[in-house]
Write an enzyme that holds these catalytic residues in place. Structure first.
Site, PDB file in Angstrom:
ATOM      1  N   HIS A 189       0.760  -1.297   0.015  1.00  0.00           N
ATOM      2  CA  HIS A 189       0.051   0.118   0.116  1.00  0.00           C
ATOM      3  C   HIS A 189       0.669   1.169   0.151  1.00  0.00           C
ATOM      4  CE1 HIS A 189       0.905  -0.457   4.078  1.00  0.00           C
ATOM      5  NE2 HIS A 189       0.509   0.952   4.429  1.00  0.00           N
ATOM      6  N   GLY A 220       3.128   1.703  -2.022  1.00  0.00           N
ATOM      7  CA  GLY A 220       4.061   2.022  -3.537  1.00  0.00           C
ATOM      8  C   GLY A 220       2.924   2.853  -4.318  1.00  0.00           C
ATOM      9  N   GLY A 256      -0.064   0.398  -5.146  1.00  0.00           N
ATOM     10  CA  GLY A 256      -0.935  -0.005  -3.893  1.00  0.00           C
ATOM     11  C   GLY A 256      -1.762   1.535  -3.262  1.00  0.00           C
ATOM     12  N   LEU A 308      -0.697  -8.396  -9.643  1.00  0.00           N
ATOM     13  CA  LEU A 308      -0.287  -7.474 -10.300  1.00  0.00           C
ATOM     14  C   LEU A 308       1.050  -7.540 -10.923  1.00  0.00           C
ATOM     15  CD1 LEU A 308      -1.581  -4.673 -11.186  1.00  0.00           C
ATOM     16  CD2 LEU A 308      -0.494  -3.739  -9.293  1.00  0.00           C
ATOM     17  N   SER A 355       2.999  -7.291 -15.080  1.00  0.00           N
ATOM     18  CA  SER A 355       3.907  -6.107 -15.828  1.00  0.00           C
ATOM     19  C   SER A 355       3.830  -6.534 -17.219  1.00  0.00           C
ATOM     20  CB  SER A 355       5.282  -5.914 -15.503  1.00  0.00           C
ATOM     21  OG  SER A 355       6.055  -5.147 -16.383  1.00  0.00           O
ATOM     22  N   SER A 356       3.906  -5.533 -18.231  1.00  0.00           N
ATOM     23  CA  SER A 356       3.982  -5.854 -19.741  1.00  0.00           C
ATOM     24  C   SER A 356       5.329  -6.340 -20.071  1.00  0.00           C
ATOM     25  CB  SER A 356       3.560  -4.250 -20.236  1.00  0.00           C
ATOM     26  OG  SER A 356       4.507  -3.496 -19.965  1.00  0.00           O
ATOM     27  N   CYS A 357       6.057  -6.312 -19.179  1.00  0.00           N
ATOM     28  CA  CYS A 357       7.461  -6.834 -19.776  1.00  0.00           C
ATOM     29  C   CYS A 357       7.360  -8.264 -19.504  1.00  0.00           C
ATOM     30  CB  CYS A 357       8.612  -6.343 -18.744  1.00  0.00           C
ATOM     31  SG  CYS A 357       8.458  -7.064 -17.059  1.00  0.00           S
ATOM     32  N   TYR A 380      12.868 -10.037 -13.542  1.00  0.00           N
ATOM     33  CA  TYR A 380      11.393  -9.442 -13.132  1.00  0.00           C
ATOM     34  C   TYR A 380      10.384 -10.105 -13.900  1.00  0.00           C
ATOM     35  CZ  TYR A 380       7.836  -5.871 -11.950  1.00  0.00           C
ATOM     36  OH  TYR A 380       6.977  -5.052 -11.371  1.00  0.00           O
ATOM     37  N   LYS A 398       7.212 -12.561 -12.506  1.00  0.00           N
ATOM     38  CA  LYS A 398       5.991 -12.197 -12.740  1.00  0.00           C
ATOM     39  C   LYS A 398       5.106 -13.196 -13.787  1.00  0.00           C
ATOM     40  CE  LYS A 398       5.459  -8.219 -10.666  1.00  0.00           C
ATOM     41  NZ  LYS A 398       4.804  -8.025  -9.564  1.00  0.00           N
ATOM     42  N   ASN A 458       3.383   0.354 -18.696  1.00  0.00           N
ATOM     43  CA  ASN A 458       4.318   1.120 -18.035  1.00  0.00           C
ATOM     44  C   ASN A 458       3.588   2.047 -17.146  1.00  0.00           C
ATOM     45  OD1 ASN A 458       6.330  -0.052 -19.639  1.00  0.00           O
ATOM     46  ND2 ASN A 458       7.534   1.741 -19.299  1.00  0.00           N
ATOM     47  N   HIS A 497      11.604   4.613 -12.985  1.00  0.00           N
ATOM     48  CA  HIS A 497      11.311   4.569 -14.231  1.00  0.00           C
ATOM     49  C   HIS A 497      11.384   5.977 -14.931  1.00  0.00           C
ATOM     50  CE1 HIS A 497       9.151   0.984 -12.569  1.00  0.00           C
ATOM     51  NE2 HIS A 497       9.524   0.545 -13.743  1.00  0.00           N
ATOM     52  N   TRP A 549      18.503   9.187 -21.523  1.00  0.00           N
ATOM     53  CA  TRP A 549      19.121   7.798 -21.594  1.00  0.00           C
ATOM     54  C   TRP A 549      18.640   7.358 -22.943  1.00  0.00           C
ATOM     55  CZ3 TRP A 549      18.210   4.609 -16.267  1.00  0.00           C
ATOM     56  CH2 TRP A 549      18.872   5.439 -15.350  1.00  0.00           C
TER      57      TRP A 549
HETATM   58  O1  GFB Z   1      11.018   3.062 -17.667  1.00  0.00           O
HETATM   59  P1  GFB Z   1      12.219   2.664 -17.798  1.00  0.00           P
HETATM   60  O2  GFB Z   1      13.177   2.593 -16.979  1.00  0.00           O
HETATM   61  O3  GFB Z   1      11.660   1.027 -18.340  1.00  0.00           O
HETATM   62  O4  GFB Z   1      12.687   3.337 -19.395  1.00  0.00           O
HETATM   63  P2  GFB Z   1      11.358   0.078 -19.382  1.00  0.00           P
HETATM   64  C1  GFB Z   1      12.075   3.350 -20.451  1.00  0.00           C
HETATM   65  C2  GFB Z   1      12.792   3.929 -21.574  1.00  0.00           C
HETATM   66  O5  GFB Z   1      13.089   5.272 -21.155  1.00  0.00           O
HETATM   67  C3  GFB Z   1      14.200   3.270 -21.893  1.00  0.00           C
HETATM   68  C4  GFB Z   1      14.473   5.323 -21.167  1.00  0.00           C
HETATM   69  O6  GFB Z   1      14.393   3.178 -23.102  1.00  0.00           O
HETATM   70  C5  GFB Z   1      15.067   4.094 -21.217  1.00  0.00           C
HETATM   71  O7  GFB Z   1      16.370   4.126 -21.826  1.00  0.00           O
HETATM   72  N1  GFB Z   1      14.938   6.559 -20.621  1.00  0.00           N
HETATM   73  C6  GFB Z   1      15.281   7.713 -20.990  1.00  0.00           C
HETATM   74  C7  GFB Z   1      14.896   6.632 -19.186  1.00  0.00           C
HETATM   75  N2  GFB Z   1      15.842   8.475 -19.867  1.00  0.00           N
HETATM   76  C8  GFB Z   1      15.593   7.817 -18.875  1.00  0.00           C
HETATM   77  C9  GFB Z   1      15.989   7.953 -17.597  1.00  0.00           C
HETATM   78  O8  GFB Z   1      16.314   8.895 -17.085  1.00  0.00           O
HETATM   79  N3  GFB Z   1      15.566   7.120 -16.419  1.00  0.00           N
HETATM   80  C10 GFB Z   1      15.048   5.827 -16.904  1.00  0.00           C
HETATM   81  N4  GFB Z   1      14.561   5.000 -16.020  1.00  0.00           N
HETATM   82  N5  GFB Z   1      14.795   5.775 -18.243  1.00  0.00           N
HETATM   83  C11 GFB Z   1      10.751  -1.399 -17.488  1.00  0.00           C
HETATM   84  C12 GFB Z   1      11.293  -2.677 -16.656  1.00  0.00           C
HETATM   85  O9  GFB Z   1      11.194  -1.514 -18.576  1.00  0.00           O
HETATM   86  O10 GFB Z   1       9.209  -1.556 -17.667  1.00  0.00           O
HETATM   87  C13 GFB Z   1      10.637  -2.930 -15.544  1.00  0.00           C
HETATM   88  O11 GFB Z   1      12.687  -2.357 -16.341  1.00  0.00           O
HETATM   89  C14 GFB Z   1       9.147  -2.848 -15.693  1.00  0.00           C
HETATM   90  O12 GFB Z   1      10.669  -4.156 -15.188  1.00  0.00           O
HETATM   91  C15 GFB Z   1       8.728  -1.606 -16.417  1.00  0.00           C
HETATM   92  O13 GFB Z   1       8.488  -3.809 -16.450  1.00  0.00           O
HETATM   93  C16 GFB Z   1       7.034  -1.652 -16.829  1.00  0.00           C
HETATM   94  O14 GFB Z   1      10.212   0.173 -19.897  1.00  0.00           O
HETATM   95  O15 GFB Z   1      12.578  -0.094 -20.433  1.00  0.00           O
END
Ligand code: GFB
Length: 318
Positions: free
Chosen positions: A18, A20, A23, A111, A113-115, A142, A146, A171, A185, A208
């Site tokens: 709860h 997060g 939650g 719950l 994830s789309s991954c 992960y 899941k 996401n 994220h 990134w």
């Molecule tokens: O949200 P994110 O970390 O997760 O990254 P995923 C999404 C995209 O955003 C990637 C880019 O292509 C990253 O390279 N990105 C650009 C950034 N700038 C940034 C930044 O400053 N920080 C981050 N974090 N990303 C996740 C999984 O994958 O999806 C989890 O790792 C989960 O397990 C989640 O399933 C739904 O979409 O790539």
């Protein structure tokens, strides 16, 4: 709207996780359902410890359980902490699902994830794409956990007739996100970086990867509404995708947050950082056919997320 197959009024509903983003949105959404909401902090039980979970569940006997507890993080956290992402999530879901069965929980929603879908799954990704190809390497740990959670729900349904269902959100972003540049994220990270650049009058923000990956973003309050809808209206073996059906590139997302924050500088794409899955958009036909659609357009959700960040984390002066 069809009558609920599992009304929540008068029920004891346990929200695991709860604190997060998912939650806490569920706790807000459940407030209007006329149910008793149960929560437990780390001091009450560590969800990775079977004995603690079994004792808490036996003492509290919920009627319904939402499993929104998980070790989660963005692309870098997933890639660098594979043991925690696999072990923690396997333990949390196995302990909660098994103890829910033991104490006779009537309905449980897990719950995911789309991954869980293959890296190169045909887009948009329908539920039956599960286990049809190799996973995205940055988050396979992960994803495997899941997928095991989905299979646990199906196994308990088949062997014991338990009404345990699984929802796969795309996401997420929104209120109460994790604002941590290395662990979080993309939405939270870009909100932090763009806000800081605006306050400091910097003229570039680092993003990134290449900016070209496509993602589908669901607002936390829409997610909670969709999960409560499924808890009340859906009983079936297949997991159900929960998303918007719309996608944006990471470059589009950065531009959207810049508009919302009032940042007028540019972006520098750092291709030495991973892109992850090139494209990830859900087929939401099943959820739509059940009678639910997400309500919040991306830019309006970003406004709410940004306002939450300024109010609760950064302050207007950054
Ligand atoms: O949200 P994110 O970390 O997760 O990254 P995923 C999404 C995209 O955003 C990637 C880019 O292509 C990253 O390279 N990105 C650009 C950034 N700038 C940034 C930044 O400053 N920080 C981050 N974090 N990303 C996740 C999984 O994958 O999806 C989890 O790792 C989960 O397990 C989640 O399933 C739904 O979409 O790539």
């Amino acid at each position: 709207m069809a009558e609920a197959v599992f009304p929540l009024t008068g029920k004891r509903v346990f929200v695991a996780g709860h604190r997060g983003m998912a939650g806490s949105a569920l706790v807000r959404r459940l407030a209007s359902e006329g149910c008793a909401i149960l929560t437990a902090g780390r001091a009450d039980m560590d969800l990775r410890r079977q004995a603690e979970v079994e004792a808490w569940m036996a003492a509290n006997r919920p009627d319904a359980v939402f499993i929104a507890a998980a070790t989660v993080g963005g692309i870098l956290a997933n890639a660098t902490r594979p043991a925690e992402f696999l072990y923690d999530n396997l333990m949390i879901e196995a302990n909660l699902i098994h103890s829910a069965h033991r104490v006779g929980v009537k309905k449980l929603l897990f719950l995911g994830s789309s991954c869980i879908y293959p890296r190169l799954a045909p887009q948009p990704m329908a539920e039956d794409q599960l286990l049809t190809g190799p996973l995205e390497p940055t988050n396979e740990w992960y994803a495997v956990a899941k997928i095991a959670g989905i299979k646990l729900c199906q196994a308990y349904r088949r062997q014991y007739g338990s009404d345990f269902i699984a929802a796969m959100p795309t996401n997420l972003y929104g209120l109460g996100d994790r604002y941590d540049l290395t662990q979080g994220h993309v939405v939270a990270a870009l909100i932090m970086k763009i806000h800081a650049a605006k306050i400091a009058n910097h003229d570039t923000v680092e993003v990134w990867g290449t900016g070209t990956p496509k993602r589908e973003f669901l607002f936390s309050e829409d997610l909670a509404d969709g999960l409560v809808f499924l808890m009340k209206h859906y009983s079936g073996e297949s997991h159900i995708n929960v998303g918007t059906g719309s996608e944006a590139t990471i470059g589009d997302l950065a531009a959207c947050i810049a508009r919302v924050a009032g940042y007028r500088g540019g972006f520098r794409f750092d291709a030495s950082k991973p892109d992850g899955t090139p494209r990830k958009v859900m087929d939401i036909a099943r959820m739509t056919a059940l009678g639910w659609t997400a309500r919040t357009p991306l830019e309006r959700g970003m406004e709410a997320a940004y306002a939450w960040y300024v109010d609760h984390v950064a302050g207007p002066a950054g």
